[in-house]
Scaffold this motif. Sequence first.
Motif, PDB file in Angstrom:
ATOM      1  N   LYS A 114     -54.158  45.892 -66.804  1.00 25.95           N
ATOM      2  CA  LYS A 114     -54.916  45.241 -65.746  1.00 25.95           C
ATOM      3  C   LYS A 114     -55.285  43.797 -66.091  1.00 25.95           C
ATOM      4  O   LYS A 114     -55.289  42.927 -65.212  1.00 25.95           O
ATOM      5  CB  LYS A 114     -56.202  46.036 -65.469  1.00 25.95           C
ATOM      6  CG  LYS A 114     -55.984  47.416 -64.905  1.00 25.95           C
ATOM      7  CD  LYS A 114     -55.518  47.389 -63.463  1.00 25.95           C
ATOM      8  CE  LYS A 114     -56.627  46.969 -62.537  1.00 25.95           C
ATOM      9  NZ  LYS A 114     -56.234  47.060 -61.103  1.00 25.95           N
ATOM     10  N   LEU A 115     -55.593  43.537 -67.365  1.00 25.01           N
ATOM     11  CA  LEU A 115     -56.165  42.243 -67.729  1.00 25.01           C
ATOM     12  C   LEU A 115     -55.142  41.209 -68.171  1.00 25.01           C
ATOM     13  O   LEU A 115     -55.361  40.007 -67.969  1.00 25.01           O
ATOM     14  CB  LEU A 115     -57.200  42.437 -68.847  1.00 25.01           C
ATOM     15  CG  LEU A 115     -58.459  43.210 -68.475  1.00 25.01           C
ATOM     16  CD1 LEU A 115     -59.339  43.426 -69.691  1.00 25.01           C
ATOM     17  CD2 LEU A 115     -59.240  42.490 -67.380  1.00 25.01           C
ATOM     18  N   THR A 116     -54.060  41.623 -68.811  1.00 26.52           N
ATOM     19  CA  THR A 116     -53.131  40.626 -69.356  1.00 26.52           C
ATOM     20  C   THR A 116     -52.480  39.741 -68.287  1.00 26.52           C
ATOM     21  O   THR A 116     -52.197  38.576 -68.586  1.00 26.52           O
ATOM     22  CB  THR A 116     -52.054  41.298 -70.222  1.00 26.52           C
ATOM     23  OG1 THR A 116     -51.491  42.423 -69.525  1.00 26.52           O
ATOM     24  CG2 THR A 116     -52.631  41.774 -71.534  1.00 26.52           C
ATOM     25  N   PRO A 117     -52.231  40.212 -67.063  1.00 25.88           N
ATOM     26  CA  PRO A 117     -51.681  39.276 -66.071  1.00 25.88           C
ATOM     27  C   PRO A 117     -52.724  38.339 -65.462  1.00 25.88           C
ATOM     28  O   PRO A 117     -52.371  37.385 -64.766  1.00 25.88           O
ATOM     29  CB  PRO A 117     -51.104  40.204 -64.989  1.00 25.88           C
ATOM     30  CG  PRO A 117     -51.112  41.573 -65.568  1.00 25.88           C
ATOM     31  CD  PRO A 117     -52.223  41.586 -66.547  1.00 25.88           C
ATOM     32  N   ALA A 118     -54.019  38.599 -65.688  1.00 29.13           N
ATOM     33  CA  ALA A 118     -55.080  37.845 -65.011  1.00 29.13           C
ATOM     34  C   ALA A 118     -55.314  36.491 -65.681  1.00 29.13           C
ATOM     35  O   ALA A 118     -55.015  36.291 -66.856  1.00 29.13           O
ATOM     36  CB  ALA A 118     -56.378  38.656 -65.003  1.00 29.13           C
ATOM     37  N   ARG A 119     -55.882  35.571 -64.914  1.00 31.21           N
ATOM     38  CA  ARG A 119     -56.255  34.270 -65.446  1.00 31.21           C
ATOM     39  C   ARG A 119     -57.559  34.396 -66.225  1.00 31.21           C
ATOM     40  O   ARG A 119     -58.414  35.231 -65.935  1.00 31.21           O
ATOM     41  CB  ARG A 119     -56.420  33.263 -64.303  1.00 31.21           C
ATOM     42  CG  ARG A 119     -55.116  32.932 -63.583  1.00 31.21           C
ATOM     43  CD  ARG A 119     -55.375  31.959 -62.434  1.00 31.21           C
ATOM     44  NE  ARG A 119     -55.997  30.731 -62.902  1.00 31.21           N
ATOM     45  CZ  ARG A 119     -55.318  29.681 -63.380  1.00 31.21           C
ATOM     46  NH1 ARG A 119     -53.996  29.727 -63.455  1.00 31.21           N
ATOM     47  NH2 ARG A 119     -55.960  28.601 -63.766  1.00 31.21           N
ATOM     48  N   TRP A 120     -57.728  33.518 -67.198  1.00 24.85           N
ATOM     49  CA  TRP A 120     -58.898  33.631 -68.073  1.00 24.85           C
ATOM     50  C   TRP A 120     -60.202  33.412 -67.325  1.00 24.85           C
ATOM     51  O   TRP A 120     -61.233  34.002 -67.669  1.00 24.85           O
ATOM     52  CB  TRP A 120     -58.769  32.674 -69.252  1.00 24.85           C
ATOM     53  CG  TRP A 120     -58.936  31.206 -68.930  1.00 24.85           C
ATOM     54  CD1 TRP A 120     -57.953  30.313 -68.687  1.00 24.85           C
ATOM     55  CD2 TRP A 120     -60.173  30.487 -68.854  1.00 24.85           C
ATOM     56  NE1 TRP A 120     -58.481  29.062 -68.447  1.00 24.85           N
ATOM     57  CE2 TRP A 120     -59.856  29.145 -68.547  1.00 24.85           C
ATOM     58  CE3 TRP A 120     -61.515  30.835 -69.007  1.00 24.85           C
ATOM     59  CZ2 TRP A 120     -60.822  28.162 -68.392  1.00 24.85           C
ATOM     60  CZ3 TRP A 120     -62.491  29.863 -68.848  1.00 24.85           C
ATOM     61  CH2 TRP A 120     -62.136  28.541 -68.558  1.00 24.85           C
ATOM     62  N   GLU A 121     -60.178  32.575 -66.274  1.00 26.66           N
ATOM     63  CA  GLU A 121     -61.402  32.348 -65.513  1.00 26.66           C
ATOM     64  C   GLU A 121     -61.888  33.651 -64.853  1.00 26.66           C
ATOM     65  O   GLU A 121     -63.086  33.944 -64.853  1.00 26.66           O
ATOM     66  CB  GLU A 121     -61.181  31.284 -64.438  1.00 26.66           C
ATOM     67  CG  GLU A 121     -60.835  29.903 -64.984  1.00 26.66           C
ATOM     68  CD  GLU A 121     -59.340  29.702 -65.127  1.00 26.66           C
ATOM     69  OE1 GLU A 121     -58.926  28.532 -65.267  1.00 26.66           O
ATOM     70  OE2 GLU A 121     -58.595  30.708 -65.101  1.00 26.66           O
ATOM     71  N   GLY A 122     -60.934  34.409 -64.302  1.00 22.66           N
ATOM     72  CA  GLY A 122     -61.300  35.673 -63.676  1.00 22.66           C
ATOM     73  C   GLY A 122     -61.827  36.685 -64.685  1.00 22.66           C
ATOM     74  O   GLY A 122     -62.776  37.434 -64.405  1.00 22.66           O
ATOM     75  N   ILE A 123     -61.194  36.727 -65.859  1.00 23.63           N
ATOM     76  CA  ILE A 123     -61.648  37.653 -66.900  1.00 23.63           C
ATOM     77  C   ILE A 123     -63.058  37.286 -67.348  1.00 23.63           C
ATOM     78  O   ILE A 123     -63.914  38.159 -67.551  1.00 23.63           O
ATOM     79  CB  ILE A 123     -60.674  37.641 -68.086  1.00 23.63           C
ATOM     80  CG1 ILE A 123     -59.274  38.048 -67.627  1.00 23.63           C
ATOM     81  CG2 ILE A 123     -61.161  38.586 -69.192  1.00 23.63           C
ATOM     82  CD1 ILE A 123     -58.210  37.834 -68.673  1.00 23.63           C
ATOM     83  N   ALA A 124     -63.324  35.992 -67.507  1.00 24.17           N
ATOM     84  CA  ALA A 124     -64.652  35.552 -67.925  1.00 24.17           C
ATOM     85  C   ALA A 124     -65.706  35.961 -66.899  1.00 24.17           C
ATOM     86  O   ALA A 124     -66.808  36.408 -67.259  1.00 24.17           O
ATOM     87  CB  ALA A 124     -64.658  34.033 -68.121  1.00 24.17           C
ATOM     88  N   PHE A 125     -65.383  35.828 -65.610  1.00 25.30           N
ATOM     89  CA  PHE A 125     -66.323  36.222 -64.569  1.00 25.30           C
ATOM     90  C   PHE A 125     -66.593  37.721 -64.614  1.00 25.30           C
ATOM     91  O   PHE A 125     -67.743  38.169 -64.517  1.00 25.30           O
ATOM     92  CB  PHE A 125     -65.781  35.810 -63.203  1.00 25.30           C
ATOM     93  CG  PHE A 125     -66.669  36.197 -62.055  1.00 25.30           C
ATOM     94  CD1 PHE A 125     -67.908  35.598 -61.891  1.00 25.30           C
ATOM     95  CD2 PHE A 125     -66.275  37.167 -61.147  1.00 25.30           C
ATOM     96  CE1 PHE A 125     -68.731  35.955 -60.838  1.00 25.30           C
ATOM     97  CE2 PHE A 125     -67.092  37.529 -60.104  1.00 25.30           C
ATOM     98  CZ  PHE A 125     -68.318  36.926 -59.942  1.00 25.30           C
ATOM     99  N   GLN A 126     -65.503  38.516 -64.764  1.00 23.72           N
ATOM    100  CA  GLN A 126     -65.666  39.965 -64.844  1.00 23.72           C
ATOM    101  C   GLN A 126     -66.530  40.352 -66.045  1.00 23.72           C
ATOM    102  O   GLN A 126     -67.381  41.247 -65.963  1.00 23.72           O
ATOM    103  CB  GLN A 126     -64.283  40.629 -64.960  1.00 23.72           C
ATOM    104  CG  GLN A 126     -63.410  40.507 -63.732  1.00 23.72           C
ATOM    105  CD  GLN A 126     -63.702  41.584 -62.710  1.00 23.72           C
ATOM    106  OE1 GLN A 126     -64.184  42.649 -63.046  1.00 23.72           O
ATOM    107  NE2 GLN A 126     -63.403  41.305 -61.453  1.00 23.72           N
TER     108      GLN A 126
END
Length: 468
Positions: A229-241
């Motif tokens: 779920k996380l590896t395709p995401a952008r770092w900004e989105g991961i930081a928000f989550q």
Amino acid sequence: MMDASRLLPAWGTPAGELARAALVAAGFLVVLAGAEAWKRLARPPVEWTRKLVHVSGGVVSGTFPWMFSTHWTVLLLGVSTFGILALGRRLGLLGSVTGVQRHSVGELLFPGSVYVLFLVARHQPVFYLIALSALVFSDTAAALLGTAYGRHTYTVDSDRKSLEGSAAFLLVTFLGVHLLLLLCTGIERTASVLIAAQIALLVTAFEAISMSGNDNLIVPLMTYYLLLKLTPARWEGIAFQLMVQLGLLLGMILLSRRTGFFTLAGAIAAHLTLYAAFSLGGPGWTVAPLLALAGFIAFQRASPPSADTAGPLHEVRQVFYVSIVSVLLLFFDNSFATLVKPGHPLGSGHPFFIPFVASFASMLAIVGFRALRRRRARAAFAAALAAPVAWATVAPIALWAGPPGFRPAALAFTAATCFAGFALYLAGSRLLRLPPAGVWDLRLQALCVAVAAGLALPFTIFVATRMD
């Protein structure tokens, strides 16, 4: 110098699979024999010999994507290992593995966990290794360091854990994920750090609330799922989550300290439910569980449990049964939206949202009914008041904030599903005469709500396909 690979039959052939399986089986038996000899000769703590087998078996299992070409070989090894451990447990043998004082089936779940992980992740060996490392090294660090240095303990049902052990699990998981992603993939450094932090926090939370060794199954599979779920995401989105999850975790812990509604483990479980709603559904999906939680606390304050019950603190078990139906509906909705073709009405209509909201309303109705009965209210009056109050507390605002919006059809379906689940529970509890607040009563609640939600789904799918 002789190539060692030439000593074995070719990889992928039946003879090659059997030869490599025989080597793995022999290695595992040597580890078991060594652990038993260590236990008998030096008499170390059982946790040490148990973790020796755990780590050694995990290291050997890490070679499986390169050792075996088919999952059938790993299945054969897993069944054989399970049989040996189960027989040893039954006969009182293999005390180096099965001799712990607490109730745990972790050693029996380990072979199945490795097999399922190999089945889904063998074509992504880096992800396989990361997930396996969380099972092998993080769990070992938590157990050994928690036993040696754990001073701040908390309970999960009958299990006792420590904050020090959970901190060790968090740190080792973060390092395992981050280093392997950084060294073995092309993921950018900032993203790698954030992915590792997010996975470490989530998996540590799941490990913290696991019971009887079931973390041996949950931890690796959850780690692998999060990597996908996380590896395709952008770092900004991961930081928000990550920030949202930290906020929910701190909020539930503070709520538990202020109200006494949750134990620490119960607060962690509640934050996972809320975070799942936010992460898989969106902000609108968190409204129903938050409103239901407010209703649960209000009912308990209005009618506290009697002194002969377990008390006001709610454990993981209560959170699990109250939310399991809703969480499953959430996962189904997320999966449905992912699998259907773009533009399909079911991909954006969210047919599972209405029963999701109704399931929380129905659970609140059951809790409200129990609270009114504790205040000596007549059963008919308690039933007539609890269901409408619970539905009005949860459904209208949750629907307004969620995908369907405040529509007559959505309101009608949530009401029908809420009342149906509540009515099924009343009928079931009267027929079975289960003690209130016991585990079987909790199971009955979840079953009745699940049946009501299942009956509502054809209608909510019909509505979802026709909403603009």
